[in-house]
Design an enzyme around this catalytic site. Sequence first.
Site, PDB file in Angstrom:
ATOM      1  N   GLY A  51      42.226  42.130  44.652  1.00 10.87           N
ATOM      2  CA  GLY A  51      41.805  43.446  45.125  1.00 10.87           C
ATOM      3  C   GLY A  51      42.790  43.986  46.126  1.00 10.87           C
TER       4      GLY A  51
ATOM      5  CG  ASN B  78      34.371  38.638  42.895  1.00  8.92           C
ATOM      6  OD1 ASN B  78      34.811  37.618  42.389  1.00  8.92           O
ATOM      7  ND2 ASN B  78      34.543  39.810  42.329  1.00  8.92           N
ATOM      8  N   GLY B  79      31.650  40.762  42.398  1.00  5.68           N
ATOM      9  CA  GLY B  79      30.817  40.836  41.200  1.00  5.68           C
ATOM     10  C   GLY B  79      30.151  42.191  41.109  1.00  5.68           C
TER      11      GLY B  79
ATOM     12  CB  CYS C  62      34.018  43.767  32.052  1.00  8.68           C
ATOM     13  SG  CYS C  62      33.327  42.581  33.220  1.00  8.68           S
TER      14      CYS C  62
ATOM     15  CE1 TYR D 187      46.482  41.234  34.970  1.00 12.79           C
ATOM     16  CE2 TYR D 187      44.238  41.651  35.694  1.00 12.79           C
ATOM     17  CZ  TYR D 187      45.595  41.902  35.788  1.00 12.79           C
ATOM     18  OH  TYR D 187      46.055  42.780  36.712  1.00 12.79           O
TER      19      TYR D 187
ATOM     20  CB  CYS E 274      35.850  41.668  45.236  1.00 10.64           C
ATOM     21  SG  CYS E 274      35.275  43.354  45.162  1.00 10.64           S
TER      22      CYS E 274
ATOM     23  CG  ASP F 237      50.992  41.469  28.799  1.00 10.23           C
ATOM     24  OD1 ASP F 237      50.791  40.649  29.725  1.00 10.23           O
ATOM     25  OD2 ASP F 237      50.915  42.700  28.963  1.00 10.23           O
ATOM     26  CG  ASP F 238      47.403  39.178  30.537  1.00 10.65           C
ATOM     27  OD1 ASP F 238      48.421  39.684  31.027  1.00 10.65           O
ATOM     28  OD2 ASP F 238      46.279  39.721  30.611  1.00 10.65           O
TER      29      ASP F 238
ATOM     30  CB  CYS G 125      34.488  36.024  33.982  1.00  9.77           C
ATOM     31  SG  CYS G 125      35.709  37.249  33.540  1.00  9.77           S
TER      32      CYS G 125
END
Length: 459
Positions: free
Chosen positions: A42, A116-117, A396, A256, A14, A359-360, A250
């Site tokens: 999001g 967010n979380g 995660c 990313y 989010c 790529d990441d 994080c």
Amino acid sequence: MNQRELPDKMEEECGVFGIFSPDNDQIGSLTYLGLLALQHRGQESAGISVVQGDTITGHKDMGLAAWVFKDYDPASLTGSVSVGHVRYSTSGDSCVENAQPLEAHCKLGSLVIAHNGNLINADIIRSLLEDGGVLFQTSSDSEVLMSMIARGASKGFEKAVVDAISAVKGSYALIISLDNKLIGVRDPYGIRPLCIGKSGDSWFLSSESCALDAVDAEFVRDVEPGEIVVIDENGLNSISHDKNNNLTTCVFEYIYFARPDSVIDGIDVYDLRSKCGEALYKEYPVDADVVVGVPDSGIPAALGYSQASGIPYAQGFIKNRYVGRTFISPTQEIREKAVSLKLNAVRSLVKDKKVLLIDDSIVRGTTSRRMVRKLRQAGAKEVHIGIVSPPVSDPCYFGIDTPNREDLIANKMSNAEICDSIGADSLQYLSLEGLLTALGRKDGFCLGCLNGIYPISTR
Ligand code: AMP
């Protein structure tokens, strides 16, 4: 502590944005601009609530912010405090009821919250509250938090927020409007980002600094882990609710999730990604003719690799920016076609070349497999893959959609098997050591998705 035995779960991603600005008739429009800048965090629902005294005016719906406000002018949202939210849930409860901000009225008047979380003990608290007769209208963990703040409202806004926060465990970057104040809260580990901005007399809170740039606000600082900031007509006041706070941002925000033009906890995201490309070259010098990045998040690293190695960078993939999310397509065949529509290889740049594709990250392996196939179809002679993060081996639990353990390709295959499975000529990941060196410090990150060690126990 090692948490490899935790249950697997899909989580939410989010973005949150809020403004304190009395007498500003632009508050709704500015919040909308902030959400547009945070859209990458999001795409499932978006919403804005604006508070004036006891009145909350808000609008939210499913879809991208531009879609949600297509027939609803954000300029019509006027008041002195605004709270905005963009949401992407993957846990199945994708419905407008769970769209945020959440709104309520309590003893202190209007209450608005955007989160967010992911709270890992919300189910237990919800069940206790339900036993006590509290009714919930959504299945979101954020409503549990809102209910707890509302219950404590008679103790005053400060105690209501501090008590509610002290009871929850997990990751949270929160923007709250209570008692006509704008309140920002970051969990004791600072897992999800939250920063403060200012422009004239207006104060801003945002998940990322790129959204402050979008509204021409100056970056003031990050909210500290465990800090509660309260903004009202007297300015910004900081309350630390947890003295044992310990910055553990994080790491996937840097790898990313965040936009490259953001700076999070003092680390410039673009610069970090570019350094990861350089570091990968040092660890993994490939004999290639061109370096290609997977749009968008692989590009800064591909440029970094190219600069360090002297191998020319080529824009080997063109992204169609006018198609949105593709995985809602009903059949696999159409889904595959939709992916081709979204990203296409540039034949003249890769034909007969040894291509290094950067790529990441690799999560399930789907993207890499498709990109390798596209490059081969476009005539690439060899396709080597460089990933500028260590293997994503663990899920995660704190708000990034790195899914069930069994879906993570690095959890079930060796590097050689992954290379084989995605059809590349070679595959190399950046080491954890290389990533931490690029980040500039060894401590201060949640590395749970990379090593299964999480900052918070769920027991
Ligand atoms: P996958 O295709 O499952 O291997 O996922 C890796 C690709 O998706 C990479 O190109 C990443 O840039 C991107 N990605 C990584 N993590 C996520 C995430 N949590 N949500 C959406 N996309 C992601």
